[in-house]
Design a protein around this motif. Structure first.
Motif, PDB file in Angstrom:
ATOM      1  N   ALA B  54       0.833  -1.203   0.000  1.00 26.03           N
ATOM      2  CA  ALA B  54       0.000   0.000   0.000  1.00 26.03           C
ATOM      3  C   ALA B  54       0.871   1.258   0.000  1.00 26.03           C
ATOM      4  O   ALA B  54       0.422   2.328  -0.406  1.00 26.03           O
ATOM      5  CB  ALA B  54      -0.916  -0.002   1.220  1.00 26.03           C
ATOM      6  N   ARG B  55       2.115   1.102   0.450  1.00 25.40           N
ATOM      7  CA  ARG B  55       3.045   2.231   0.429  1.00 25.40           C
ATOM      8  C   ARG B  55       3.901   2.238  -0.834  1.00 25.40           C
ATOM      9  O   ARG B  55       4.932   2.921  -0.889  1.00 25.40           O
ATOM     10  CB  ARG B  55       3.976   2.176   1.655  1.00 25.40           C
ATOM     11  CG  ARG B  55       3.304   2.553   2.961  1.00 25.40           C
ATOM     12  CD  ARG B  55       4.196   2.227   4.152  1.00 25.40           C
ATOM     13  NE  ARG B  55       5.443   2.985   4.210  1.00 25.40           N
ATOM     14  CZ  ARG B  55       5.572   4.172   4.774  1.00 25.40           C
ATOM     15  NH1 ARG B  55       4.536   4.738   5.336  1.00 25.40           N
ATOM     16  NH2 ARG B  55       6.735   4.793   4.788  1.00 25.40           N
ATOM     17  N   GLY B  56       3.508   1.449  -1.819  1.00 18.50           N
ATOM     18  CA  GLY B  56       4.242   1.439  -3.085  1.00 18.50           C
ATOM     19  C   GLY B  56       5.580   0.713  -3.010  1.00 18.50           C
ATOM     20  O   GLY B  56       6.488   0.966  -3.791  1.00 18.50           O
ATOM     21  N   VAL B  57       5.661  -0.209  -2.053  1.00 21.98           N
ATOM     22  CA  VAL B  57       6.903  -0.961  -1.889  1.00 21.98           C
ATOM     23  C   VAL B  57       6.828  -2.240  -2.717  1.00 21.98           C
ATOM     24  O   VAL B  57       5.776  -2.867  -2.807  1.00 21.98           O
ATOM     25  CB  VAL B  57       7.108  -1.284  -0.389  1.00 21.98           C
ATOM     26  CG1 VAL B  57       8.133  -2.370  -0.195  1.00 21.98           C
ATOM     27  CG2 VAL B  57       7.489  -0.024   0.368  1.00 21.98           C
ATOM     28  N   ASP B  58       7.958  -2.618  -3.336  1.00 24.15           N
ATOM     29  CA  ASP B  58       8.030  -3.884  -4.065  1.00 24.15           C
ATOM     30  C   ASP B  58       8.425  -4.947  -3.045  1.00 24.15           C
ATOM     31  O   ASP B  58       9.589  -5.079  -2.687  1.00 24.15           O
ATOM     32  CB  ASP B  58       9.069  -3.759  -5.187  1.00 24.15           C
ATOM     33  CG  ASP B  58       9.214  -5.046  -5.981  1.00 24.15           C
ATOM     34  OD1 ASP B  58       8.391  -5.967  -5.784  1.00 24.15           O
ATOM     35  OD2 ASP B  58      10.156  -5.131  -6.794  1.00 24.15           O
ATOM     36  N   GLY B  59       7.443  -5.678  -2.544  1.00 24.83           N
ATOM     37  CA  GLY B  59       7.694  -6.583  -1.422  1.00 24.83           C
ATOM     38  C   GLY B  59       7.750  -8.043  -1.812  1.00 24.83           C
ATOM     39  O   GLY B  59       7.014  -8.504  -2.671  1.00 24.83           O
ATOM     40  N   ARG B  60       8.664  -8.764  -1.193  1.00 30.37           N
ATOM     41  CA  ARG B  60       8.769 -10.220  -1.349  1.00 30.37           C
ATOM     42  C   ARG B  60       8.785 -10.831   0.034  1.00 30.37           C
ATOM     43  O   ARG B  60       9.193 -10.172   0.986  1.00 30.37           O
ATOM     44  CB  ARG B  60      10.074 -10.627  -2.052  1.00 30.37           C
ATOM     45  CG  ARG B  60      10.423  -9.791  -3.248  1.00 30.37           C
ATOM     46  CD  ARG B  60       9.536 -10.169  -4.433  1.00 30.37           C
ATOM     47  NE  ARG B  60       9.670  -9.169  -5.494  1.00 30.37           N
ATOM     48  CZ  ARG B  60      10.678  -9.131  -6.358  1.00 30.37           C
ATOM     49  NH1 ARG B  60      11.630 -10.021  -6.276  1.00 30.37           N
ATOM     50  NH2 ARG B  60      10.731  -8.216  -7.283  1.00 30.37           N
ATOM     51  N   GLY B  61       8.381 -12.099   0.123  1.00 33.45           N
ATOM     52  CA  GLY B  61       8.366 -12.739   1.429  1.00 33.45           C
ATOM     53  C   GLY B  61       8.951 -14.137   1.414  1.00 33.45           C
ATOM     54  O   GLY B  61       8.991 -14.791   0.377  1.00 33.45           O
TER      55      GLY B  61
END
Lengths: 394, 218
Positions: B54-61
């Motif tokens: 939602a903050r425009g972060v490219d996230g991986r987990g």
């Protein structure tokens, strides 16, 4: 659809289907040969394919489904030879995870196959007889190159997704390694970046079974009017065991007798599992060409994505911008999770956007074709999210 | 070991902000620059990744539990099944701007190796963990002579997945040892509120129920 010429009606159904499939057809003439890894050109050649749903105006909603070793292009329609439903109609169709109301789905028969794309049972234009063993040995990369020519033919630049299990998953990986810029998202399922020694060994047993059948005749069975049914059937029986798991076989059959209460003290199919395998073998030969079986198993054996990239698998995916969803199954011992994990590690090393799920099931390698709600939920969620990013309408 | 600490394990996890998000995760997400690339190690059901996207972060987990992973992937998050202790070594140097380990450090086999890998893979590392130096825990050990069990850390010693507890002081010592520079450190009280910034370390170590550290390589 093309109607077979009257003269060919006497030919075996498989020869007819090879040249004049009941499918859409893309033909490539002498000006557009398929350059094979073996170093020669296949020309002319044809690709038989099925499509479902509608291509949008931007041509951005196309999904290519790649079939496995003994699959074909009839992924979600009644099979013209067997009359049975599509091999993945549980996954592909209106409202299914690969939703044909939303996506334009393409599935083509691989080169070397026997359902209408040029293969060993197709007519060799030079001899006017089926190719047989004169057909060049093809590879997974050749299959994928042929698919790119089909996609060009359909006027599609970038595929929204490429999906497939087993040998289909190998094609997905090859697409991502060789044509990454044309693939927005990829779903390699129950697959591996290379065929293991054990898998090559199983394939070799299958091929030897075919070739040991006296009716195989050095691959010239169509010309000589014979049919290596027994050999191909044994190959299929052996292979079929590798698609299941010990647990699944036991759950399904146990040691139950077939239509009898006591052993007959003979070599009849006393056990249900024997009867089941014999049935699998005998129905398979009705719809599959023995030489195609040799060629396609060989193509899988040769598949080694790391070797194609200097021995480093990560190099196969350097700079990829494709979104990946890798899926494996706990009881799949033919394409075990370790193989999928190797793909995931290679993708991570390249900074790719990758999801990886291992699904718990006792159904073995075949699980990807079956009713596995978790698999379907994941495929649906992954495609939904990719579609949002791609700007496809819900 | 990567499973996020069970939901009821830390008090802060039950404390939720105005948007319904866990206060500790909100705090972590606010440490991340918008638009950056983030790896969330032990991402559970993907709540933090969701906040970050939602903050425009490219996230991986990465997540150990199969259920967690499958839930994340079905939600469209880029999550892989894996183990912090073994799988971080497969990530190249500087692959991410931030690597986050939220409430998972104490469940890893080799916390020091994990933190070192985080600092290698990311330009920044964010680590949050329950503080074993909290006064309630100290009192339990002192007066009952048994392994502490609190509302937030309820498991018996033989059942807990938490095998490497530490205090805020312990952790900051290890940071010095691995050459990590502390950019920011926050201790939270049992209600998920940040303790006073200018409080001395001993105060945090005694009254912080959990801590969040933003680190980078020296």
């Amino acid at each position: 659809m093309s109607t077979p010429p009257a003269a060919e009606k006497k030919l075996p159904v498989l020869v007819r289907e090879a040249d004049h499939p009941r499918s859409q057809l893309a033909s490539f003439g002498a000006d557009r040969p398929l350059r094979l890894e073996a170093g020669l050109d296949l020309s002319p050649f044809q690709i038989a394919y099925q499509t479902y749903g509608e291509l949008n105006a931007a041509k951005s909603n196309a999904i290519l489904v790649c079939h496995a070793l003994t699959g074909d292009q009839h992924v979600a329609n009644t099979h013209p030879v067997t009359g049975k439903g599509g091999w993945w109609d549980i996954m592909v169709g209106p409202g299914r995870p690969i939703d044909t109301d939303r996506y334009f789905v393409i599935c083509s028969n691989v080169v070397g196959g026997c359902m209408g794309s040029t293969g060993p049972s197709s007519t060799n234009p030079l001899t006017a007889a089926p190719w047989g063993l004169d057909f060049p040995v093809i590879t997974v990369r050749d299959m994928v190159r042929a698919q790119t020519m089909l996609i060009d033919h359909l006027g599609i630049d970038t595929l929204f997704s490429v999906a497939g299990g087993s040998m289909g998953g190998m094609q997905v990986l090859e697409w991502c390694a060789s044509f990454s810029e044309r693939v927005f998202s990829a779903l390699p399922i129950a697959t591996a970046p290379r065929h293991s020694a054990q898998n090559i060994a199983f394939h070799e047993v299958g091929r030897q079974a075919v070739m040991a059948d006296p009716e195989w005749r050095g691959g010239r069975y169509f010309v000589e009017g014979t049919s290596p049914r027994r050999g191909l059937s044994v190959a299929r029986m052996g292979a079929h065991i590798t698609y299941l798991s010990d647990t699944a076989l036991h759950r399904k059959f146990g040691r139950k007798f077939q239509d009898r209460d006591n052993p007959t003290f003979s070599f009849d199919a006393d056990f249900e599992v024997e009867s089941y395998l014999r049935h699998q073998g005998s129905t398979f030969v009705e719809r599959f060409d023995a030489n195609s079986y040799l060629y396609l198993t060989r193509a899988m054996d040769y598949f080694d994505l790391a070797a194609d990239h200097g021995g480093v698998l990560a190099k196969a995916f350097t700079g990829t911008r494709t979104r990946y969803c890798v899926i494996s199954f706990t009881s799949d011992w033919l394409f075990p999770t370790t193989e999928s994990r190797a793909v995931v590690h290679a993708l991570n090393a390249g900074g790719a956007r990758v999801s990886f799920a291992e699904i718990e099931t006792d159904k073995g390698h075949d699980a990807f074709l079956l009713d596995e709600p978790e698999l379907h939920g994941i495929v649906r969620g992954f495609l939904d999210s990719a579609a949002r990013t791609r700007g496809l309408k819900p | 070991m990567l499973a996020r600490v069970p939901r009821d394990l830390t008090m802060a996890e039950t404390v939720r902000g105005p948007g319904g998000a866990r206060v500790d995760l909100l705090l972590v997400s606010q440490m991340v620059e918008p638009g950056s690339r983030v790896l969330d190690v032990g991402c559970g059901d993907g709540e933090l990744l969701h906040l970050l996207e939602a903050r425009g972060v490219d996230g991986r987990g990465i997540e150990l539990s199969r259920e967690g992973v499958n839930e994340c992937v079905a939600k469209g998050l880029a999550v892989v099944q894996g183990d912090a202790d073994t799988d971080l070594s497969f990530y190249p140097d500087d692959a991410f701007d931030y690597v986050i380990l939220s409430q998972t450090l104490q469940a890893t086999r080799c916390p020091r190796d994990v933190v070192e890998h985080m600092l290698r893979i990311g330009r920044h590392a964010i680590v949050s963990f329950p503080n074993f130096g909290h006064w309630r825990i100290r009192l339990q050990l002192m007066f009952y002579g048994r392994m502490p069990r609190t509302a937030n850390l309820p498991e018996t010693w033989y059942e807990t997945p938490n095998i490497h507890f530490c205090t805020i002081k312990d952790f900051s010592e290890m940071c010095a040892l691995v050459g990590a520079r502390m950019e920011k450190a926050v201790a939270l009280d049992p209600w998920g509120r940040a303790l006073k910034i200018d409080a001395p370390w001993w105060f945090w170590n005694l009254f912080g129920e959990q801590a969040v550290f933003l680190l980078n390589r020296k």
